[in-house]
Design a protein around this motif. Structure first.
Motif, short mmCIF file in Angstrom:
data_model
loop_
_atom_site.label_atom_id
_atom_site.label_comp_id
_atom_site.label_asym_id
_atom_site.label_seq_id
_atom_site.Cartn_x
_atom_site.Cartn_y
_atom_site.Cartn_z
N TYR A 163 0.85 -1.18 0.00
CA TYR A 163 0.00 0.00 0.00
C TYR A 163 0.88 1.23 0.00
CZ TYR A 163 0.95 0.12 5.03
OH TYR A 163 1.55 0.16 6.25
N LYS A 164 0.31 2.33 -0.39
CA LYS A 164 1.00 3.62 -0.35
C LYS A 164 0.13 4.58 0.43
CE LYS A 164 3.33 3.07 -4.77
NZ LYS A 164 3.56 3.64 -6.10
N LYS A 165 0.70 5.71 0.77
CA LYS A 165 -0.05 6.77 1.45
C LYS A 165 -0.01 8.02 0.59
CE LYS A 165 1.09 5.19 6.10
NZ LYS A 165 1.68 5.61 7.39
N ARG A 166 -1.12 8.77 0.65
CA ARG A 166 -1.20 10.02 -0.10
C ARG A 166 -1.74 11.11 0.84
NH1 ARG A 166 -4.92 9.69 -5.10
NH2 ARG A 166 -6.55 9.72 -3.51
N GLU B 151 -4.20 12.11 5.52
CA GLU B 151 -3.43 11.10 4.83
C GLU B 151 -4.35 9.90 4.55
OE1 GLU B 151 1.08 10.01 5.42
OE2 GLU B 151 -0.15 9.06 6.95
N VAL B 152 -4.34 9.42 3.32
CA VAL B 152 -5.17 8.27 2.96
C VAL B 152 -4.28 7.14 2.44
CG1 VAL B 152 -7.23 9.64 2.44
CG2 VAL B 152 -5.62 9.12 0.62
N PHE B 153 -4.77 5.93 2.60
CA PHE B 153 -4.06 4.76 2.13
C PHE B 153 -4.52 4.42 0.72
CE2 PHE B 153 -3.52 4.51 6.62
CZ PHE B 153 -2.30 3.87 6.80
N LEU B 154 -3.60 3.96 -0.09
CA LEU B 154 -3.88 3.56 -1.47
C LEU B 154 -3.58 2.07 -1.61
CD1 LEU B 154 -2.08 6.50 -3.28
CD2 LEU B 154 -4.48 6.37 -2.62
N TYR B 155 -4.49 1.35 -2.25
CA TYR B 155 -4.36 -0.09 -2.43
C TYR B 155 -4.56 -0.44 -3.90
CZ TYR B 155 -5.47 0.14 2.54
OH TYR B 155 -5.49 0.46 3.87
N ARG B 156 -4.13 -1.64 -4.28
CA ARG B 156 -4.38 -2.13 -5.63
C ARG B 156 -5.87 -2.42 -5.78
NH1 ARG B 156 -2.74 -6.92 -6.87
NH2 ARG B 156 -2.73 -7.59 -4.72
N LYS B 157 -6.43 -2.18 -6.95
CA LYS B 157 -7.85 -2.42 -7.20
C LYS B 157 -8.18 -3.90 -6.99
CE LYS B 157 -11.59 -2.01 -10.53
NZ LYS B 157 -12.14 -3.31 -10.20
N GLU B 158 -7.30 -4.78 -7.40
CA GLU B 158 -7.53 -6.22 -7.24
C GLU B 158 -7.66 -6.60 -5.77
OE1 GLU B 158 -5.64 -5.25 -11.02
OE2 GLU B 158 -4.93 -4.91 -8.97
N PHE B 159 -6.86 -5.96 -4.93
CA PHE B 159 -6.94 -6.22 -3.49
C PHE B 159 -8.28 -5.75 -2.94
CE2 PHE B 159 -6.61 -4.30 0.74
CZ PHE B 159 -6.49 -5.46 1.48
N LEU B 160 -8.73 -4.56 -3.34
CA LEU B 160 -10.02 -4.05 -2.86
C LEU B 160 -11.17 -4.94 -3.35
CD1 LEU B 160 -9.38 -0.23 -3.27
CD2 LEU B 160 -9.54 -1.52 -1.12
N ASP B 161 -11.09 -5.41 -4.60
CA ASP B 161 -12.09 -6.36 -5.11
C ASP B 161 -12.14 -7.60 -4.22
OD1 ASP B 161 -12.68 -4.71 -7.29
OD2 ASP B 161 -11.38 -5.83 -8.67
N GLU B 162 -10.97 -8.13 -3.89
CA GLU B 162 -10.88 -9.32 -3.04
C GLU B 162 -11.48 -9.05 -1.66
OE1 GLU B 162 -7.41 -11.50 -0.55
OE2 GLU B 162 -6.99 -11.25 -2.68
#
Length: 68
Positions: free
Chosen positions: A31-34, A42-53
């Motif tokens: 994950y990354k932070k923005r 500050e928000v966390f960023l995740y891969r779309k595939e991970f969020l789908d899962e």
């Protein structure tokens, strides 16, 4: 990578972000932070595939299962 807001289209109202983050840590997801310039959050960023899962797994656990 995308934020939970970008994925769902609305702000987190029920603590889903904390659950997503816990699941990401548990499954060793990258994950990354923005930093949001307009409010300094500050928000966390995740891969779309991970969020789908995550939301597929959540749906399974939220189903009412009837034992026959």
């Amino acid at each position: 990578m995308m934020s939970l807001y970008d994925y769902q289209g609305h702000a987190d109202k029920d603590g889903t972000g904390l659950k997503v983050n816990a699941y990401a840590i548990l499954t060793n997801q990258p994950y990354k932070k923005r930093l949001l310039e307009f409010n300094g959050m500050e928000v966390f960023l995740y891969r779309k595939e991970f969020l789908d899962e995550y939301f597929k797994v959540q749906e399974i656990f939220n189903q009412e299962l009837i034992a026959e």
